[in-house]
Design a protein around this motif. Sequence first.
Motif, PDB file in Angstrom:
ATOM      1  N   MET A 183      -8.347 -21.878  -3.833  1.00 15.06           N
ATOM      2  CA  MET A 183      -8.516 -20.733  -2.939  1.00 15.06           C
ATOM      3  C   MET A 183      -7.261 -20.571  -2.077  1.00 15.06           C
ATOM      4  SD  MET A 183     -11.620 -19.931  -0.395  1.00 15.06           S
ATOM      5  CE  MET A 183     -11.907 -18.215  -0.252  1.00 15.06           C
ATOM      6  N   ILE A 184      -6.836 -19.349  -1.919  1.00 17.22           N
ATOM      7  CA  ILE A 184      -5.634 -19.044  -1.145  1.00 17.22           C
ATOM      8  C   ILE A 184      -5.981 -19.025   0.336  1.00 17.22           C
ATOM      9  CG2 ILE A 184      -3.858 -17.312  -0.692  1.00 17.22           C
ATOM     10  CD1 ILE A 184      -4.317 -16.344  -3.589  1.00 17.22           C
ATOM     11  N   LYS A 185      -5.153 -19.710   1.122  1.00 19.32           N
ATOM     12  CA  LYS A 185      -5.332 -19.706   2.576  1.00 19.32           C
ATOM     13  C   LYS A 185      -4.308 -18.748   3.162  1.00 19.32           C
ATOM     14  CE  LYS A 185      -7.226 -24.315   2.861  1.00 19.32           C
ATOM     15  NZ  LYS A 185      -7.115 -25.653   3.422  1.00 19.32           N
ATOM     16  N   ILE A 186      -4.802 -17.666   3.732  1.00 18.45           N
ATOM     17  CA  ILE A 186      -3.933 -16.602   4.239  1.00 18.45           C
ATOM     18  C   ILE A 186      -2.927 -17.112   5.264  1.00 18.45           C
ATOM     19  CG2 ILE A 186      -5.577 -15.813   5.986  1.00 18.45           C
ATOM     20  CD1 ILE A 186      -3.232 -13.530   4.013  1.00 18.45           C
ATOM     21  N   GLU A 187      -3.334 -18.065   6.081  1.00 20.05           N
ATOM     22  CA  GLU A 187      -2.435 -18.570   7.122  1.00 20.05           C
ATOM     23  C   GLU A 187      -1.247 -19.332   6.541  1.00 20.05           C
ATOM     24  OE1 GLU A 187      -5.874 -21.308   6.459  1.00 20.05           O
ATOM     25  OE2 GLU A 187      -5.778 -19.231   7.089  1.00 20.05           O
ATOM     26  N   GLN A 188      -1.305 -19.683   5.271  1.00 22.58           N
ATOM     27  CA  GLN A 188      -0.190 -20.385   4.634  1.00 22.58           C
ATOM     28  C   GLN A 188       0.820 -19.431   3.996  1.00 22.58           C
ATOM     29  OE1 GLN A 188      -2.238 -23.046   1.944  1.00 22.58           O
ATOM     30  NE2 GLN A 188      -2.257 -24.692   3.458  1.00 22.58           N
ATOM     31  N   LEU A 189       0.499 -18.152   3.991  1.00 19.83           N
ATOM     32  CA  LEU A 189       1.382 -17.176   3.356  1.00 19.83           C
ATOM     33  C   LEU A 189       2.286 -16.512   4.389  1.00 19.83           C
ATOM     34  CD1 LEU A 189      -1.191 -15.452   0.977  1.00 19.83           C
ATOM     35  CD2 LEU A 189       0.322 -17.372   0.477  1.00 19.83           C
ATOM     36  N   ASN A 190       3.584 -16.545   4.136  1.00 23.75           N
ATOM     37  CA  ASN A 190       4.512 -15.881   5.050  1.00 23.75           C
ATOM     38  C   ASN A 190       4.695 -14.424   4.640  1.00 23.75           C
ATOM     39  OD1 ASN A 190       6.524 -15.697   3.006  1.00 23.75           O
ATOM     40  ND2 ASN A 190       7.275 -17.737   3.506  1.00 23.75           N
ATOM     41  N   GLY A 191       5.452 -13.689   5.421  1.00 21.48           N
ATOM     42  CA  GLY A 191       5.645 -12.266   5.171  1.00 21.48           C
ATOM     43  C   GLY A 191       6.264 -11.958   3.827  1.00 21.48           C
ATOM     44  N   VAL A 192       7.195 -12.787   3.379  1.00 20.45           N
ATOM     45  CA  VAL A 192       7.853 -12.541   2.101  1.00 20.45           C
ATOM     46  C   VAL A 192       6.879 -12.786   0.945  1.00 20.45           C
ATOM     47  CG1 VAL A 192       9.764 -13.239   0.598  1.00 20.45           C
ATOM     48  CG2 VAL A 192      10.126 -13.047   3.053  1.00 20.45           C
ATOM     49  N   THR A 193       6.037 -13.788   1.084  1.00 17.35           N
ATOM     50  CA  THR A 193       5.033 -14.070   0.059  1.00 17.35           C
ATOM     51  C   THR A 193       4.015 -12.938  -0.017  1.00 17.35           C
ATOM     52  OG1 THR A 193       5.316 -16.430   0.465  1.00 17.35           O
ATOM     53  CG2 THR A 193       3.370 -15.774  -0.771  1.00 17.35           C
ATOM     54  N   LEU A 194       3.596 -12.440   1.137  1.00 18.57           N
ATOM     55  CA  LEU A 194       2.688 -11.289   1.151  1.00 18.57           C
ATOM     56  C   LEU A 194       3.357 -10.069   0.530  1.00 18.57           C
ATOM     57  CD1 LEU A 194       1.084 -11.645   4.701  1.00 18.57           C
ATOM     58  CD2 LEU A 194      -0.046 -12.021   2.492  1.00 18.57           C
ATOM     59  N   ALA A 195       4.649  -9.899   0.781  1.00 14.04           N
ATOM     60  CA  ALA A 195       5.393  -8.774   0.207  1.00 14.04           C
ATOM     61  C   ALA A 195       5.469  -8.889  -1.314  1.00 14.04           C
ATOM     62  CB  ALA A 195       6.794  -8.692   0.810  1.00 14.04           C
ATOM     63  N   TYR A 196       5.591 -10.104  -1.814  1.00 19.42           N
ATOM     64  CA  TYR A 196       5.619 -10.348  -3.257  1.00 19.42           C
ATOM     65  C   TYR A 196       4.349  -9.788  -3.901  1.00 19.42           C
ATOM     66  CZ  TYR A 196       5.160 -13.109  -7.559  1.00 19.42           C
ATOM     67  OH  TYR A 196       4.967 -13.511  -8.851  1.00 19.42           O
ATOM     68  N   LEU A 197       3.218 -10.061  -3.290  1.00 16.26           N
ATOM     69  CA  LEU A 197       1.947  -9.541  -3.795  1.00 16.26           C
ATOM     70  C   LEU A 197       1.841  -8.035  -3.547  1.00 16.26           C
ATOM     71  CD1 LEU A 197      -0.912  -9.870  -4.948  1.00 16.26           C
ATOM     72  CD2 LEU A 197      -1.663 -10.467  -2.625  1.00 16.26           C
ATOM     73  N   GLY A 198       2.180  -7.620  -2.335  1.00 15.10           N
ATOM     74  CA  GLY A 198       2.054  -6.213  -1.955  1.00 15.10           C
ATOM     75  C   GLY A 198       2.877  -5.282  -2.812  1.00 15.10           C
ATOM     76  N   ASP A 199       4.046  -5.731  -3.230  1.00 10.94           N
ATOM     77  CA  ASP A 199       4.903  -4.937  -4.108  1.00 10.94           C
ATOM     78  C   ASP A 199       4.155  -4.595  -5.397  1.00 10.94           C
ATOM     79  OD1 ASP A 199       7.353  -3.800  -5.202  1.00 10.94           O
ATOM     80  OD2 ASP A 199       7.578  -5.657  -6.333  1.00 10.94           O
ATOM     81  N   ALA A 200       3.533  -5.588  -5.991  1.00  9.90           N
ATOM     82  CA  ALA A 200       2.801  -5.390  -7.250  1.00  9.90           C
ATOM     83  C   ALA A 200       1.552  -4.535  -7.044  1.00  9.90           C
ATOM     84  CB  ALA A 200       2.432  -6.732  -7.856  1.00  9.90           C
ATOM     85  N   VAL A 201       0.813  -4.814  -5.994  1.00  8.72           N
ATOM     86  CA  VAL A 201      -0.433  -4.084  -5.722  1.00  8.72           C
ATOM     87  C   VAL A 201      -0.138  -2.597  -5.513  1.00  8.72           C
ATOM     88  CG1 VAL A 201      -2.281  -3.784  -4.014  1.00  8.72           C
ATOM     89  CG2 VAL A 201      -1.650  -6.074  -4.785  1.00  8.72           C
ATOM     90  N   TYR A 202       0.819  -2.301  -4.648  1.00  9.98           N
ATOM     91  CA  TYR A 202       1.172  -0.907  -4.351  1.00  9.98           C
ATOM     92  C   TYR A 202       1.666  -0.199  -5.608  1.00  9.98           C
ATOM     93  CZ  TYR A 202       3.495   3.047  -2.034  1.00  9.98           C
ATOM     94  OH  TYR A 202       3.898   4.304  -1.657  1.00  9.98           O
ATOM     95  N   GLU A 203       2.499  -0.874  -6.389  1.00  7.40           N
ATOM     96  CA  GLU A 203       3.052  -0.285  -7.608  1.00  7.40           C
ATOM     97  C   GLU A 203       1.941   0.100  -8.587  1.00  7.40           C
ATOM     98  OE1 GLU A 203       6.437   0.411 -10.434  1.00  7.40           O
ATOM     99  OE2 GLU A 203       6.740  -0.664  -8.558  1.00  7.40           O
ATOM    100  N   VAL A 204       0.927  -0.734  -8.739  1.00  4.99           N
ATOM    101  CA  VAL A 204      -0.176  -0.419  -9.662  1.00  4.99           C
ATOM    102  C   VAL A 204      -0.906   0.845  -9.208  1.00  4.99           C
ATOM    103  CG1 VAL A 204      -2.433  -1.198 -10.513  1.00  4.99           C
ATOM    104  CG2 VAL A 204      -0.478  -2.748 -10.565  1.00  4.99           C
ATOM    105  N   TYR A 205      -1.205   0.935  -7.925  1.00  2.49           N
ATOM    106  CA  TYR A 205      -1.884   2.136  -7.414  1.00  2.49           C
ATOM    107  C   TYR A 205      -1.042   3.390  -7.671  1.00  2.49           C
ATOM    108  CZ  TYR A 205      -5.818  -0.075  -4.992  1.00  2.49           C
ATOM    109  OH  TYR A 205      -6.978  -0.746  -4.693  1.00  2.49           O
ATOM    110  N   ILE A 206       0.258   3.282  -7.430  1.00  2.00           N
ATOM    111  CA  ILE A 206       1.140   4.436  -7.629  1.00  2.00           C
ATOM    112  C   ILE A 206       1.223   4.793  -9.111  1.00  2.00           C
ATOM    113  CG2 ILE A 206       3.522   5.278  -7.436  1.00  2.00           C
ATOM    114  CD1 ILE A 206       1.800   5.206  -4.774  1.00  2.00           C
ATOM    115  N   ARG A 207       1.340   3.807  -9.966  1.00  2.41           N
ATOM    116  CA  ARG A 207       1.409   4.085 -11.406  1.00  2.41           C
ATOM    117  C   ARG A 207       0.129   4.774 -11.881  1.00  2.41           C
ATOM    118  NH1 ARG A 207       4.739  -0.497 -14.694  1.00  2.41           N
ATOM    119  NH2 ARG A 207       6.562  -0.516 -13.334  1.00  2.41           N
ATOM    120  N   GLU A 208      -1.013   4.295 -11.418  1.00  6.19           N
ATOM    121  CA  GLU A 208      -2.279   4.928 -11.801  1.00  6.19           C
ATOM    122  C   GLU A 208      -2.324   6.375 -11.306  1.00  6.19           C
ATOM    123  OE1 GLU A 208      -5.347   2.297 -10.366  1.00  6.19           O
ATOM    124  OE2 GLU A 208      -5.077   0.930 -12.060  1.00  6.19           O
ATOM    125  N   HIS A 209      -1.881   6.585 -10.081  1.00  6.00           N
ATOM    126  CA  HIS A 209      -1.845   7.938  -9.523  1.00  6.00           C
ATOM    127  C   HIS A 209      -0.956   8.845 -10.376  1.00  6.00           C
ATOM    128  CE1 HIS A 209      -1.449  11.309  -6.811  1.00  6.00           C
ATOM    129  NE2 HIS A 209      -0.139  11.157  -6.849  1.00  6.00           N
TER     130      HIS A 209
END
Length: 134
Positions: A1-27
């Motif tokens: 299980m992922i612990k949010i408090e262990q993730l820094n901003g760059v790690t969150l950005a790594y995930l966010g980049d992919a998540v946002y891109e999928v939504y945009i591609r679907e759109h």
Amino acid sequence: MIKIEQLNGVTLAYLGDAVYEVYIREHLLETGTTKVNDLQKMAKHFVSAKAQASLINLMVEQDVLSEDELRIYKNGRNAKKYTKAKNTDVVTYHMSTGFEALMGYLDITHNKTRLEELIKWCIQKVEAGETDAK
């Protein structure tokens, strides 16, 4: 299980980049466009560092973000980066990293409703020409 408090901003950005891109591609696929080259050209108006920086700047200006979301954005923006900006200036790159960190945070905390609300807001702003993205 992922612990949010262990993730820094760059790690969150790594995930966010992919998540946002999928939504945009679907759109973009929903527009009926099928040529990949055309889709990629359209996508840059949403997913480039310049577009993301413009969108997050607009979010801040229009007071769209909660205090917690603003904090997550700033943490991502200010996080130590181990890569260099490509095709953009450092400030724009840092702002886009903060934008992606926010998207990653909303995804990893299972706040899909808010994530989709912000992405829909972004799509509307880009398509209305309210950003520097076009």
